[in-house]
Design a protein around this motif. Structure first.
Motif: not given
Length: 210
Positions: A99-100, A111-112, A177-180, A183-184
């Motif tokens: 992602v970064f 990142g999925i 999961a929270a990070f995803a 990002m969405h």
């Protein structure tokens, strides 16, 4: 090796592998341009598919999936007494690097696919549940974001279900999961307003210039 050092090395290894962003690398090497100049401007699998079509996208899948599996497996060398934790930490590092990516201006994908690889290499049960959820929702709606976020939610919850006595495992996966979801956040807004684009395996003729 001390635990803190093993986990630090695992995370660092994962982050470096995560920088091998398949969408950026293939768009530059094969298409001689940057996928981030097209579509959503994201260096993720969906934008690559929309920009270039399905055939070459398979190479991106192999790179992003492969780098995650490789990093997770190599990390077990640092912590052989707890390979699951090593893989989980390395996987989190891969996701962050994807992602970064420091080598690509900290502007990568979401990142999925990395998450799917983490599930496969750490606990096949999580993969066996989350992946069919993604596939079914995607083909039912053609909304990659909806299918991805639902699968990600399963990812976060299932580790807590399968490893209730290991909070260090499921806390990390819930954070992933929270990070995803963060990002969405733009996709979530569009989903709520019914404005999210649908995705197909072929590239529409007019999508190239969007």
């Amino acid at each position: 090796m001390k635990l803190w050092l093993a986990l630090t090395l695992s995370a660092l290894l994962g982050y470096l592998f995560g920088n091998l962003n398949g969408a950026i690398l293939i768009s530059r090497l094969v298409k001689h341009e940057d996928v981030r100049t097209h579509g959503s401007g994201n260096a993720g699998l969906t934008n690559f598919l929309r920009s270039y079509g399905g055939a070459v996208t398979l190479i991106v899948v192999l790179i992003d999936f492969g780098k995650t599996v490789a990093a997770c497996l190599l990390a077990t060398l640092f912590l052989p007494r707890d390979p699951l934790l090593a893989k989980i930490v390395a996987g989190a590092g891969v996701q962050l690097g994807h992602v970064f990516p420091v080598f690509f201006g900290f502007h990568g994908g979401k990142g999925i696919l990395c998450g799917a690889a983490i599930a496969l290499v750490t606990d096949w049960r999580v993969f066996a549940i989350a992946m069919p959820v993604f596939i079914l929702l995607f083909f039912a709606t053609r909304l990659v974001s909806l299918a991805s976020l639902t699968a990600v939610a399963c990812f976060g919850v299932l580790y807590a279900v399968f490893y209730p006595a290991r909070p260090e495992i499921w806390i990390i996966t819930i954070c992933e999961a929270a990070f995803a979801f963060v990002m969405h956040r733009g996709n979530i807004v569009r989903l709520l307003h019914g404005q999210e684009r649908k995705t197909y395996f072929h590239r529409a003729k007019n999508e190239r210039n969007e």
